[in-house]
Write a protein that holds these residues in place. Structure first.
Motif, PDB file in Angstrom:
ATOM      1  N   ASP A  45     -25.740 -17.634 -29.963  1.00 58.38           N
ATOM      2  CA  ASP A  45     -26.311 -16.322 -29.686  1.00 58.38           C
ATOM      3  C   ASP A  45     -27.296 -16.249 -30.623  1.00 58.38           C
ATOM      4  O   ASP A  45     -27.289 -15.555 -31.583  1.00 58.38           O
ATOM      5  CB  ASP A  45     -25.061 -15.790 -30.699  1.00 58.38           C
ATOM      6  N   LYS A  99     -33.873 -12.297 -21.868  1.00 56.76           N
ATOM      7  CA  LYS A  99     -32.330 -12.409 -22.053  1.00 56.76           C
ATOM      8  C   LYS A  99     -32.032 -13.685 -21.877  1.00 56.76           C
ATOM      9  O   LYS A  99     -31.936 -14.152 -20.969  1.00 56.76           O
ATOM     10  CB  LYS A  99     -31.180 -11.050 -21.804  1.00 56.76           C
ATOM     11  N   LYS A 135     -33.335  -2.979 -27.971  1.00 55.29           N
ATOM     12  CA  LYS A 135     -32.525  -1.594 -28.740  1.00 55.29           C
ATOM     13  C   LYS A 135     -32.720  -2.055 -30.641  1.00 55.29           C
ATOM     14  O   LYS A 135     -32.889  -3.514 -30.397  1.00 55.29           O
ATOM     15  CB  LYS A 135     -31.090  -2.307 -28.519  1.00 55.29           C
ATOM     16  N   GLN A 169     -30.494  -2.864 -32.578  1.00 58.46           N
ATOM     17  CA  GLN A 169     -29.052  -3.959 -33.027  1.00 58.46           C
ATOM     18  C   GLN A 169     -29.706  -4.842 -32.709  1.00 58.46           C
ATOM     19  O   GLN A 169     -30.194  -6.046 -32.709  1.00 58.46           O
ATOM     20  CB  GLN A 169     -27.639  -3.735 -32.173  1.00 58.46           C
ATOM     21  N   GLU A 170     -30.502  -4.960 -31.685  1.00 54.66           N
ATOM     22  CA  GLU A 170     -30.941  -6.994 -31.055  1.00 54.66           C
ATOM     23  C   GLU A 170     -32.374  -6.973 -31.753  1.00 54.66           C
ATOM     24  O   GLU A 170     -32.111  -8.093 -31.853  1.00 54.66           O
ATOM     25  CB  GLU A 170     -31.622  -6.825 -29.426  1.00 54.66           C
ATOM     26  N   GLN A 171     -33.349  -5.960 -32.113  1.00 54.09           N
ATOM     27  CA  GLN A 171     -33.819  -6.150 -32.792  1.00 54.09           C
ATOM     28  C   GLN A 171     -33.915  -6.349 -34.267  1.00 54.09           C
ATOM     29  O   GLN A 171     -34.991  -7.156 -34.549  1.00 54.09           O
ATOM     30  CB  GLN A 171     -35.149  -4.635 -32.811  1.00 54.09           C
ATOM     31  N   LYS A 176     -31.089  -8.123 -35.399  1.00 53.79           N
ATOM     32  CA  LYS A 176     -30.690  -9.433 -34.898  1.00 53.79           C
ATOM     33  C   LYS A 176     -31.436 -10.516 -35.051  1.00 53.79           C
ATOM     34  O   LYS A 176     -31.464 -11.014 -34.945  1.00 53.79           O
ATOM     35  CB  LYS A 176     -30.065  -9.179 -33.876  1.00 53.79           C
TER      36      LYS A 176
END
Length: 488
Positions: free
Chosen positions: A133, A161, A397, A399-401, A403
């Motif tokens: 993850d 991904k 996105k 949030q993904e950026q 993270k």
């Protein structure tokens, strides 16, 4: 008020766009239905009308009475829709209004047609994946590829991904990349081929090859319970170990005896059930109360009994824990250390369940913590180069950026804290490092890099000069060109 006066004062079409854009693929005749679905619609059909109405965001606040197409020339790339809506403007007063919306048809190639049109641009592809993850392994792998110049034969690098896709013009280049990956990280691979065309007269065929490379889902500082049989074969090592390093094999260490062992990729893939039960996202902070060295050493590790207390209990109670750790020569009184709290962990693993309760520690210390004081803003005197990647199907996105940025910051701090981890990576000097080397201490004081001597910094002798061997890309005739370096 009469109807005409109400219409002059109130506009119920406010908030509904009068012009919008829809995307159309000329190759297959399909329209884009956001976010990624392509729909086949005839001109002036019910499906196309529904697609157009979904593009209008303000229709949910009014009542739609009627909708229909207005004839336009097919080559004009315009679609006009006549709408009739109703809305209650005053008490017991409903106003009906008719207006037109113009849709501009923009050409955009769908992914299926892109794959068909670009089928002869690459010959072989290497897909690299890891079932974790976070992206820290790929950051490390990217630096290894840059150091050994393993990406020189690639024609495209796509970020997807879960990993990366490398495209090559020749099959031999893809095989070379697979062999390179097998030498730097524990992997397993499989290949497949797809027939593109066949010439029956010359008895020749054109294939596209795909190599799928899977990296072991074990990363540095992971807590791993081993099967009893495998632990005995590795010199009777403890069944609960820490991963100290991931190279061509998985290097593990027993934090209670300093015994080390290596797990090769062949051993890992043929032994089922080897997974980590705690990763770096499960680390918790503890306060060091006392450190008692026991004597044995193994490289930069030393065995010690460490007295710790949870950060939430500091100053509130006297609940302390005494744990055996391999960080004896790193920790001192008053330090903060990160570890896995097994007393509150919810672990569902057969190998972990087979470990006797008396052999399970309450806390497993992993590494020293240097606090969050300079985590968000840190003016480093070094930097890393990165590959030129295409985002592909990866949705950026927010949030993904965030993270991804957090994973990269964690990777940078791991490089600063562990000299062995960065010995195979090229680090380059920045302007701050150059100023420090030339004796400009005022610039360093202004940036605030010399106010925390405890925080680990990379020595200047380990940094390389950032040279552009291919020449500068700055255009002297363009005042807006900042001369950013290009990587071949």
């Amino acid at each position: 008020m009469c109807v005409n006066c109400i219409r002059t004062i109130v506009d119920i079409t406010e908030g509904i766009p009068k012009q919008a854009t829809i995307h159309y693929c000329k190759s297959c005749g399909r329209y884009l239905q956001p976010p990624a679905h392509w729909l086949a619609c005839d001109f002036e059909s019910r499906e196309l009308l529904a697609l157009c109405l979904k593009k209008l965001k303000g229709l949910g606040k009014v009542r739609l009475i009627d909708a229909g197409f207005i004839w336009t020339e097919p080559h004009s790339r315009r679609i006009k829709v006549k709408l009739t809506i109703q809305k209650e403007v005053f008490a017991a007063t409903i106003l009906q209004q008719t207006f037109e919306v113009e849709f501009i048809v923009g050409y955009q190639q769908c992914p299926d047609c892109m794959r068909v049109m670009a089928q002869n641009t690459w010959k072989a592809m290497v897909q690299i994946r890891q079932k974790v993850d976070h992206q820290r392994t790929f950051f490390y792998l990217e630096q290894l590829i840059l150091r050994h110049n393993a990406h020189v034969d690639t024609i495209n690098i796509k970020e997807v991904k879960g990993g990366l896709d490398f495209h090559f013009a020749q099959r031999s280049h893809a095989i070379k990349m697979v062999e390179f990956l097998a030498n730097v990280v524990p992997t397993r691979s499989k290949s497949s081929e797809r027939l593109i065309s066949t010439d029956i007269h010359n008895n020749t065929s054109n294939y596209k090859f795909t190599y799928s490379v899977e990296i072991v889902p074990i990363c540095k500082d992971d807590l791993i319970p081993l099967p009893r049989k495998l632990a005995n074969s590795l010199g009777n090592i403890s069944p609960l170990v820490l991963c100290s390093k991931v190279g061509s094999s998985i290097q593990i260490i027993d934090f209670r005896t300093l015994q080390t062992a290596d797990i090769s990729s062949q051993v890992y893939w043929r032994t089922p059930g080897i997974t980590c039960v705690s990763s770096i996202r499960d680390l918790k902070e503890f306060y060091v109360m006392d450190v008692e060295l026991l004597g044995p050493r193994n490289g930069r590790f030393a065995l010690a009994d460490v007295t710790i207390q949870k950060m939430a209990d500091v100053g509130r109670n006297d609940d302390v824990l005494i744990v055996r750790s391999h960080l004896g020569n790193i920790l001192n009184f008053g330090d903060t250390v990160l570890g896995y709290d097994l007393t509150t962990a919810n672990v569902n693993n057969d190998n972990f369940a087979n470990i006797p309760t008396e052999d399970l520690p309450s806390v497993v210390l992993v590494k020293k913590s240097y606090g969050d004081r300079r985590r968000k803003r840190r003016n480093r005197n070094w930097k890393l180069k990165q590959l030129s990647k295409e985002e592909g199907e990866l949705v950026a996105k927010k949030q993904e950026q965030e993270k991804l940025e957090a994973d990269f910051e964690q990777f940078m701090r791991d490089l600063e804290e562990d000299p062995d981890y960065r010995q195979n990576i090229n680090l380059y000097k920045t302007g701050a490092a150059t100023a420090a080397q030339t004796g400009d201490s005022g610039a360093m004081d202004e940036e605030g890099d010399d106010d925390d001597d405890e925080y680990p910094d990379i020595p200047l002798e380990e940094l390389l000069e950032d040279l552009n061997l291919n020449g500068s890309s700055k255009n002297p005739n363009d005042p807006f060109d900042d001369g950013e370096e290009m990587m071949e």
